[in-house]
Design a protein around this motif. Structure first.
Motif, PDB file in Angstrom:
ATOM      1  N   ASP A  36       0.797  -1.232   0.000  1.00 17.10           N
ATOM      2  CA  ASP A  36       0.000   0.000   0.000  1.00 17.10           C
ATOM      3  C   ASP A  36       0.830   1.283   0.000  1.00 17.10           C
ATOM      4  O   ASP A  36       0.268   2.380  -0.004  1.00 17.10           O
ATOM      5  CB  ASP A  36      -0.935   0.024   1.209  1.00 17.10           C
ATOM      6  CG  ASP A  36      -2.069  -0.976   1.075  1.00 17.10           C
ATOM      7  OD1 ASP A  36      -2.461  -1.263  -0.071  1.00 17.10           O
ATOM      8  OD2 ASP A  36      -2.552  -1.477   2.118  1.00 17.10           O
ATOM      9  N   SER A  37       2.156   1.158   0.021  1.00 14.90           N
ATOM     10  CA  SER A  37       3.010   2.340   0.028  1.00 14.90           C
ATOM     11  C   SER A  37       3.207   2.864  -1.387  1.00 14.90           C
ATOM     12  O   SER A  37       3.764   2.176  -2.238  1.00 14.90           O
ATOM     13  CB  SER A  37       4.370   2.009   0.647  1.00 14.90           C
ATOM     14  OG  SER A  37       5.280   3.081   0.462  1.00 14.90           O
ATOM     15  N   VAL A  38       2.734   4.082  -1.623  1.00 16.24           N
ATOM     16  CA  VAL A  38       2.895   4.693  -2.953  1.00 16.24           C
ATOM     17  C   VAL A  38       4.365   4.860  -3.287  1.00 16.24           C
ATOM     18  O   VAL A  38       4.804   4.551  -4.402  1.00 16.24           O
ATOM     19  CB  VAL A  38       2.171   6.053  -3.004  1.00 16.24           C
ATOM     20  CG1 VAL A  38       2.480   6.773  -4.315  1.00 16.24           C
ATOM     21  CG2 VAL A  38       0.667   5.859  -2.837  1.00 16.24           C
ATOM     22  N   LEU A  39       5.152   5.325  -2.324  1.00 12.07           N
ATOM     23  CA  LEU A  39       6.578   5.552  -2.549  1.00 12.07           C
ATOM     24  C   LEU A  39       7.301   4.250  -2.891  1.00 12.07           C
ATOM     25  O   LEU A  39       8.012   4.178  -3.897  1.00 12.07           O
ATOM     26  CB  LEU A  39       7.212   6.187  -1.319  1.00 12.07           C
ATOM     27  CG  LEU A  39       8.750   6.318  -1.356  1.00 12.07           C
ATOM     28  CD1 LEU A  39       9.187   7.199  -2.513  1.00 12.07           C
ATOM     29  CD2 LEU A  39       9.265   6.852  -0.022  1.00 12.07           C
ATOM     30  N   TRP A  40       7.105   3.220  -2.079  1.00 14.57           N
ATOM     31  CA  TRP A  40       7.862   1.988  -2.272  1.00 14.57           C
ATOM     32  C   TRP A  40       7.404   1.203  -3.493  1.00 14.57           C
ATOM     33  O   TRP A  40       8.205   0.521  -4.141  1.00 14.57           O
ATOM     34  CB  TRP A  40       7.835   1.143  -1.011  1.00 14.57           C
ATOM     35  CG  TRP A  40       8.762   1.675   0.030  1.00 14.57           C
ATOM     36  CD1 TRP A  40       8.431   2.353   1.162  1.00 14.57           C
ATOM     37  CD2 TRP A  40      10.192   1.622  -0.007  1.00 14.57           C
ATOM     38  NE1 TRP A  40       9.563   2.731   1.846  1.00 14.57           N
ATOM     39  CE2 TRP A  40      10.659   2.284   1.153  1.00 14.57           C
ATOM     40  CE3 TRP A  40      11.123   1.086  -0.890  1.00 14.57           C
ATOM     41  CZ2 TRP A  40      12.007   2.423   1.447  1.00 14.57           C
ATOM     42  CZ3 TRP A  40      12.475   1.208  -0.609  1.00 14.57           C
ATOM     43  CH2 TRP A  40      12.898   1.860   0.543  1.00 14.57           C
ATOM     44  N   ARG A  41       6.126   1.302  -3.833  1.00 14.20           N
ATOM     45  CA  ARG A  41       5.694   0.637  -5.071  1.00 14.20           C
ATOM     46  C   ARG A  41       6.255   1.365  -6.286  1.00 14.20           C
ATOM     47  O   ARG A  41       6.558   0.733  -7.304  1.00 14.20           O
ATOM     48  CB  ARG A  41       4.165   0.557  -5.133  1.00 14.20           C
ATOM     49  CG  ARG A  41       3.619  -0.520  -4.227  1.00 14.20           C
ATOM     50  CD  ARG A  41       2.162  -0.806  -4.483  1.00 14.20           C
ATOM     51  NE  ARG A  41       1.930  -1.534  -5.731  1.00 14.20           N
ATOM     52  CZ  ARG A  41       0.952  -2.425  -5.884  1.00 14.20           C
ATOM     53  NH1 ARG A  41       0.140  -2.712  -4.872  1.00 14.20           N
ATOM     54  NH2 ARG A  41       0.769  -3.032  -7.032  1.00 14.20           N
ATOM     55  N   THR A  42       6.410   2.666  -6.184  1.00  9.83           N
ATOM     56  CA  THR A  42       7.045   3.409  -7.278  1.00  9.83           C
ATOM     57  C   THR A  42       8.508   2.999  -7.409  1.00  9.83           C
ATOM     58  O   THR A  42       9.030   2.815  -8.524  1.00  9.83           O
ATOM     59  CB  THR A  42       6.936   4.925  -7.036  1.00  9.83           C
ATOM     60  OG1 THR A  42       5.557   5.291  -6.912  1.00  9.83           O
ATOM     61  CG2 THR A  42       7.558   5.707  -8.185  1.00  9.83           C
ATOM     62  N   ILE A  43       9.186   2.843  -6.274  1.00 14.47           N
ATOM     63  CA  ILE A  43      10.573   2.376  -6.288  1.00 14.47           C
ATOM     64  C   ILE A  43      10.648   0.965  -6.880  1.00 14.47           C
ATOM     65  O   ILE A  43      11.549   0.650  -7.676  1.00 14.47           O
ATOM     66  CB  ILE A  43      11.161   2.404  -4.867  1.00 14.47           C
ATOM     67  CG1 ILE A  43      11.314   3.851  -4.398  1.00 14.47           C
ATOM     68  CG2 ILE A  43      12.518   1.682  -4.814  1.00 14.47           C
ATOM     69  CD1 ILE A  43      11.727   3.993  -2.947  1.00 14.47           C
ATOM     70  N   ALA A  44       9.690   0.101  -6.506  1.00 11.76           N
ATOM     71  CA  ALA A  44       9.650  -1.254  -7.057  1.00 11.76           C
ATOM     72  C   ALA A  44       9.497  -1.210  -8.579  1.00 11.76           C
ATOM     73  O   ALA A  44      10.134  -1.983  -9.304  1.00 11.76           O
ATOM     74  CB  ALA A  44       8.502  -2.046  -6.437  1.00 11.76           C
ATOM     75  N   TYR A  45       8.659  -0.286  -9.057  1.00 10.60           N
ATOM     76  CA  TYR A  45       8.485  -0.139 -10.505  1.00 10.60           C
ATOM     77  C   TYR A  45       9.790   0.261 -11.180  1.00 10.60           C
ATOM     78  O   TYR A  45      10.142  -0.269 -12.244  1.00 10.60           O
ATOM     79  CB  TYR A  45       7.404   0.896 -10.813  1.00 10.60           C
ATOM     80  CG  TYR A  45       7.339   1.249 -12.278  1.00 10.60           C
ATOM     81  CD1 TYR A  45       6.676   0.419 -13.175  1.00 10.60           C
ATOM     82  CD2 TYR A  45       7.962   2.397 -12.767  1.00 10.60           C
ATOM     83  CE1 TYR A  45       6.632   0.718 -14.526  1.00 10.60           C
ATOM     84  CE2 TYR A  45       7.926   2.707 -14.112  1.00 10.60           C
ATOM     85  CZ  TYR A  45       7.259   1.864 -14.998  1.00 10.60           C
ATOM     86  OH  TYR A  45       7.221   2.158 -16.331  1.00 10.60           O
ATOM     87  N   VAL A  46      10.511   1.193 -10.582  1.00 13.16           N
ATOM     88  CA  VAL A  46      11.791   1.642 -11.146  1.00 13.16           C
ATOM     89  C   VAL A  46      12.774   0.477 -11.226  1.00 13.16           C
ATOM     90  O   VAL A  46      13.466   0.287 -12.244  1.00 13.16           O
ATOM     91  CB  VAL A  46      12.384   2.798 -10.315  1.00 13.16           C
ATOM     92  CG1 VAL A  46      13.805   3.116 -10.774  1.00 13.16           C
ATOM     93  CG2 VAL A  46      11.502   4.033 -10.415  1.00 13.16           C
ATOM     94  N   ILE A  47      12.827  -0.338 -10.164  1.00 16.92           N
ATOM     95  CA  ILE A  47      13.724  -1.496 -10.157  1.00 16.92           C
ATOM     96  C   ILE A  47      13.319  -2.475 -11.257  1.00 16.92           C
ATOM     97  O   ILE A  47      14.172  -2.988 -11.995  1.00 16.92           O
ATOM     98  CB  ILE A  47      13.700  -2.193  -8.779  1.00 16.92           C
ATOM     99  CG1 ILE A  47      14.272  -1.264  -7.707  1.00 16.92           C
ATOM    100  CG2 ILE A  47      14.495  -3.503  -8.830  1.00 16.92           C
ATOM    101  CD1 ILE A  47      14.127  -1.818  -6.289  1.00 16.92           C
ATOM    102  N   PHE A  48      12.023  -2.739 -11.370  1.00 18.69           N
ATOM    103  CA  PHE A  48      11.531  -3.663 -12.396  1.00 18.69           C
ATOM    104  C   PHE A  48      11.846  -3.145 -13.796  1.00 18.69           C
ATOM    105  O   PHE A  48      12.305  -3.893 -14.662  1.00 18.69           O
ATOM    106  CB  PHE A  48      10.028  -3.872 -12.244  1.00 18.69           C
ATOM    107  CG  PHE A  48       9.442  -4.879 -13.193  1.00 18.69           C
ATOM    108  CD1 PHE A  48       9.527  -6.235 -12.916  1.00 18.69           C
ATOM    109  CD2 PHE A  48       8.820  -4.465 -14.357  1.00 18.69           C
ATOM    110  CE1 PHE A  48       8.992  -7.170 -13.795  1.00 18.69           C
ATOM    111  CE2 PHE A  48       8.288  -5.395 -15.248  1.00 18.69           C
ATOM    112  CZ  PHE A  48       8.363  -6.749 -14.970  1.00 18.69           C
TER     113      PHE A  48
END
Length: 204
Positions: free
Chosen positions: A41-53
């Protein structure tokens, strides 16, 4: 590093494509952790996950291009590259199922197909050459787009981004449906081609 001919000459394992492949493998646990922070549910960390992916998908394309252009195909790369690809996409499927954005039955079916094909491809690498099919390339593209889209915090954003987020979420689900269909079809084509090549080898 898709569609590299396993019959090409090999060189030293110490090269840029293999370094990028290793980097993708290292990215996997960081990607999984970022995706699952606060239950997804973290907007920040899911965005970071997207960048890594996204970086993992980009390096996959780059290392393949470099390997083909410079003829840097190695035994390590033949084994590690498909493992790196399946590890990052597998982590995406599992993580997104944990947070409830992909049904578990979809993840199980796709991972069974992906790893069965990868294991068989590695086991016959020195005996049978199976060229990369167009359906496999389409599958890879659709998976990358769908998993990347679903990794974004599309349903976690509020305000002006609420409606666009919902629209992109369902677009990503449609892409996922296409990816699953192409995953199963390309798997069928792979097993069919292996059977044909083995039959031809036996007949000759």
């Amino acid at each position: 590093m898709s569609a590299v001919d396993p019959q090409m000459s090999t060189g030293s394992n110490w090269n840029l494509p293999n370094a990028l492949t290793t980097l993708r493998i290292v990215m996997v646990p960081f990607f999984g952790w970022a995706l699952l922070v606060d239950g997804g549910d973290s907007v920040l960390w899911r965005t970071i996950a997207y960048v890594i992916f996204a970086l993992a998908m980009i390096t996959d394309k780059i290392d393949g291009d470099i390997a083909r252009a410079r003829n840097l195909v190695t035994d390590f790369g033949k084994i590690a590259d498909p493992i790196a690809d399946k590890a990052i996409t597998g982590m995406a499927f599992i993580g997104l199922s944990i947070v409830g954005d992909i049904w578990w039955w979809v993840t199980i079916i796709v991972l069974l197909r992906e790893w069965s094909v990868t294991i068989l491809r590695l086991s016959i690498l020195k005996h049978v050459v199976i060229a990369a099919a167009q359906s496999g390339k389409i599958k890879t593209t659709l998976q990358a787009l769908a998993l990347g889209g679903l990794t974004l915090p599309l349903r976690q954003v509020d305000g002006a981004l609420d409606v666009p987020g919902d629209v992109l979420f369902y677009v990503s689900q449609v892409l996922l449906a296409g990816a699953v269909a192409m995953t199963m079809w390309s798997g069928y084509e792979f097993f069919r081609d292996v059977r044909r090549q083995r039959s031809s080898a036996t007949a000759s």
